[in-house]
Motif scaffolding. Structure first.
Motif, PDB file in Angstrom:
ATOM      1  N   ASN A   1      26.388   6.784  15.627  1.00  0.00           N
ATOM      2  CA  ASN A   1      27.124   7.844  16.318  1.00  0.00           C
ATOM      3  C   ASN A   1      26.377   8.154  17.605  1.00  0.00           C
ATOM      4  O   ASN A   1      25.194   8.488  17.576  1.00  0.00           O
ATOM      5  N   LEU A   2      27.068   8.032  18.745  1.00  0.00           N
ATOM      6  CA  LEU A   2      26.396   8.140  20.042  1.00  0.00           C
ATOM      7  C   LEU A   2      27.100   9.115  20.981  1.00  0.00           C
ATOM      8  O   LEU A   2      28.324   9.233  20.971  1.00  0.00           O
ATOM      9  N   PHE A   3      26.290   9.785  21.794  1.00  0.00           N
ATOM     10  CA  PHE A   3      26.826  10.612  22.883  1.00  0.00           C
ATOM     11  C   PHE A   3      27.218   9.704  24.049  1.00  0.00           C
ATOM     12  O   PHE A   3      28.311   9.798  24.588  1.00  0.00           O
ATOM     13  N   ASN A   4      26.296   8.834  24.451  1.00  0.00           N
ATOM     14  CA  ASN A   4      26.581   7.855  25.503  1.00  0.00           C
ATOM     15  C   ASN A   4      27.104   6.582  24.821  1.00  0.00           C
ATOM     16  O   ASN A   4      26.401   5.584  24.681  1.00  0.00           O
ATOM     17  N   ARG A   5      28.346   6.651  24.402  1.00  0.00           N
ATOM     18  CA  ARG A   5      28.936   5.590  23.584  1.00  0.00           C
ATOM     19  C   ARG A   5      29.619   4.525  24.445  1.00  0.00           C
ATOM     20  O   ARG A   5      30.464   4.831  25.277  1.00  0.00           O
ATOM     21  N   THR A   6      29.231   3.284  24.228  1.00  0.00           N
ATOM     22  CA  THR A   6      29.964   2.130  24.752  1.00  0.00           C
ATOM     23  C   THR A   6      30.054   1.132  23.610  1.00  0.00           C
ATOM     24  O   THR A   6      29.243   1.144  22.682  1.00  0.00           O
ATOM     25  N   GLU A   7      31.036   0.253  23.672  1.00  0.00           N
ATOM     26  CA  GLU A   7      31.173  -0.750  22.618  1.00  0.00           C
ATOM     27  C   GLU A   7      29.941  -1.647  22.568  1.00  0.00           C
ATOM     28  O   GLU A   7      29.499  -2.059  21.491  1.00  0.00           O
ATOM     29  N   GLU A   8      29.368  -1.917  23.760  1.00  0.00           N
ATOM     30  CA  GLU A   8      28.186  -2.782  23.811  1.00  0.00           C
ATOM     31  C   GLU A   8      27.008  -2.145  23.078  1.00  0.00           C
ATOM     32  O   GLU A   8      26.303  -2.818  22.313  1.00  0.00           O
ATOM     33  N   ARG A   9      26.770  -0.861  23.324  1.00  0.00           N
ATOM     34  CA  ARG A   9      25.662  -0.171  22.648  1.00  0.00           C
ATOM     35  C   ARG A   9      25.914  -0.066  21.157  1.00  0.00           C
ATOM     36  O   ARG A   9      24.993  -0.243  20.348  1.00  0.00           O
TER      37      ARG A   9
ATOM     38  N   GLY B   1      36.335  20.180  17.194  1.00  0.00           N
ATOM     39  CA  GLY B   1      35.533  21.084  18.011  1.00  0.00           C
ATOM     40  C   GLY B   1      34.603  20.407  18.999  1.00  0.00           C
ATOM     41  O   GLY B   1      33.913  21.090  19.751  1.00  0.00           O
ATOM     42  N   LEU B   2      34.577  19.081  19.019  1.00  0.00           N
ATOM     43  CA  LEU B   2      33.729  18.366  19.975  1.00  0.00           C
ATOM     44  C   LEU B   2      34.610  17.643  20.990  1.00  0.00           C
ATOM     45  O   LEU B   2      35.582  16.980  20.622  1.00  0.00           O
ATOM     46  N   ASP B   3      34.221  17.740  22.273  1.00  0.00           N
ATOM     47  CA  ASP B   3      35.011  17.129  23.330  1.00  0.00           C
ATOM     48  C   ASP B   3      34.320  15.918  23.954  1.00  0.00           C
ATOM     49  O   ASP B   3      34.648  15.524  25.071  1.00  0.00           O
ATOM     50  N   HIS B   4      33.352  15.347  23.233  1.00  0.00           N
ATOM     51  CA  HIS B   4      32.657  14.176  23.771  1.00  0.00           C
ATOM     52  C   HIS B   4      32.622  13.072  22.729  1.00  0.00           C
ATOM     53  O   HIS B   4      33.211  13.200  21.643  1.00  0.00           O
ATOM     54  N   GLU B   5      31.941  11.985  23.069  1.00  0.00           N
ATOM     55  CA  GLU B   5      32.016  10.773  22.257  1.00  0.00           C
ATOM     56  C   GLU B   5      31.435  10.924  20.846  1.00  0.00           C
ATOM     57  O   GLU B   5      31.781  10.153  19.952  1.00  0.00           O
ATOM     58  N   ARG B   6      30.561  11.905  20.633  1.00  0.00           N
ATOM     59  CA  ARG B   6      30.010  12.086  19.288  1.00  0.00           C
ATOM     60  C   ARG B   6      31.065  12.576  18.297  1.00  0.00           C
ATOM     61  O   ARG B   6      30.837  12.571  17.090  1.00  0.00           O
TER      62      ARG B   6
ATOM     63  N   ALA C   1      25.699  19.275  15.135  1.00  0.00           N
ATOM     64  CA  ALA C   1      25.213  19.932  13.924  1.00  0.00           C
ATOM     65  C   ALA C   1      26.065  21.158  13.612  1.00  0.00           C
ATOM     66  O   ALA C   1      26.438  21.397  12.451  1.00  0.00           O
ATOM     67  N   GLU C   2      26.389  21.939  14.635  1.00  0.00           N
ATOM     68  CA  GLU C   2      27.226  23.117  14.427  1.00  0.00           C
ATOM     69  C   GLU C   2      28.633  22.720  13.977  1.00  0.00           C
ATOM     70  O   GLU C   2      29.219  23.353  13.092  1.00  0.00           O
ATOM     71  N   ALA C   3      29.179  21.657  14.579  1.00  0.00           N
ATOM     72  CA  ALA C   3      30.535  21.222  14.232  1.00  0.00           C
ATOM     73  C   ALA C   3      30.598  20.685  12.809  1.00  0.00           C
ATOM     74  O   ALA C   3      31.561  20.946  12.069  1.00  0.00           O
ATOM     75  N   LEU C   4      29.573  19.940  12.388  1.00  0.00           N
ATOM     76  CA  LEU C   4      29.539  19.423  11.011  1.00  0.00           C
ATOM     77  C   LEU C   4      29.404  20.567  10.005  1.00  0.00           C
ATOM     78  O   LEU C   4      29.985  20.521   8.914  1.00  0.00           O
TER      79      LEU C   4
END
Length: 248
Positions: free
Chosen positions: A104-112, A139-144, A168-171
């Protein structure tokens, strides 16, 4: 200086080793450049803790092991720094507790994502989740926010290593039991966690695994007693006190 060139007698051996692994992770496309900054921040807190597992962190690790053994569907979340620092140790923890591993990544790309999954497989993982991303954390608006529906999405216990406050808060809002590894006892992630482990991940993950192996034959009642006896606020207070009263 490569990992094998760092003599174990060096007074900063562990620090140099972790720095090398993070640097190598960036070169391999596993760790983001932001991960270098996060590693430096964590190392500063570890220095104040005396670069050792304090008693409250060991108690948290034992409670974490018991919680994972009690879980119906435990999942260990992995980001770039975790993959670079403790890939084999994460696989060992998953094996000892029956947990799934999910990238699970914040800076998510398929390569990573593919690079981290391959890196974990090279260290013994047989099934790595996270690439399907057919679920979402509300509740999250990003790649995580992107998770596997049958992984973190369906988990009852999630290990969230390293700083990750908003997730952590969203989970927690989803009602999941969270085990967080974070060297900062004042962080949102540590304070949101059901079980915060204030320790360096290179010590914490193997320590949880060791406790899980020791508790493998414990009854459900005994495991529940370990979890119930753990006091998150007391553990965080003990860690903060250890930092403030450091005699370095």
């Amino acid at each position: 200086m490569s990992e094998v060139e760092v003599p174990e007698s060096h007074p900063r051996y562990e620090s140099l080793l972790t720095r090398h692994r993070i640097e190598e992770g960036v070169e391999k496309g596993i760790t983001s450049k932001q991960g270098l900054i996060a590693q430096g921040r964590g190392e500063a807190y570890d220095y104040l803790l005396g670069e050792q597992t304090i008693p409250s962190a060991d108690g948290a690790a034992r409670a974490a092991a018991a919680s994972l053994l009690l879980a119906d569907h435990p999942v260990i979340s992995v980001n770039g720094n975790v993959a670079a620092l403790v890939p084999g140790e994460t696989v060992a923890l998953a094996a000892a507790t029956g947990a799934d591993i999910e990238v699970n990544l914040f800076n998510r790309t398929e390569e990573r994502m593919e690079a981290i999954a391959d890196h974990l497989r090279e260290h013994g993982a047989t099934d790595v989740k996270g690439l399907t991303a057919d679920g979402r954390i509300p509740g999250l608006d990003h790649e995580r926010a992107k998770v596997d529906a049958d992984g973190i999405g369906a988990a009852d216990v999630v290990v969230v290593p390293l700083e990750d406050g908003d997730r952590a808060e969203a989970l927690a809002e989803m009602g999941k039991t969270e085990i967080v590894v974070d060297l900062n006892p004042l962080s949102r992630s540590a304070r949101t966690a059901t079980i915060p482990i204030v320790d360096n991940i290179i010590r914490a993950i193997p320590n949880v695994t060791a406790h899980a192996r020791n508790l493998a034959d414990a009854s459900e009642g005994d495991l529940q007693a370990v979890v119930d006896d753990f006091d998150a606020e007391a553990a965080l207070s003990a860690a903060e006190r250890a930092i403030r009263e450091s005699e370095l």
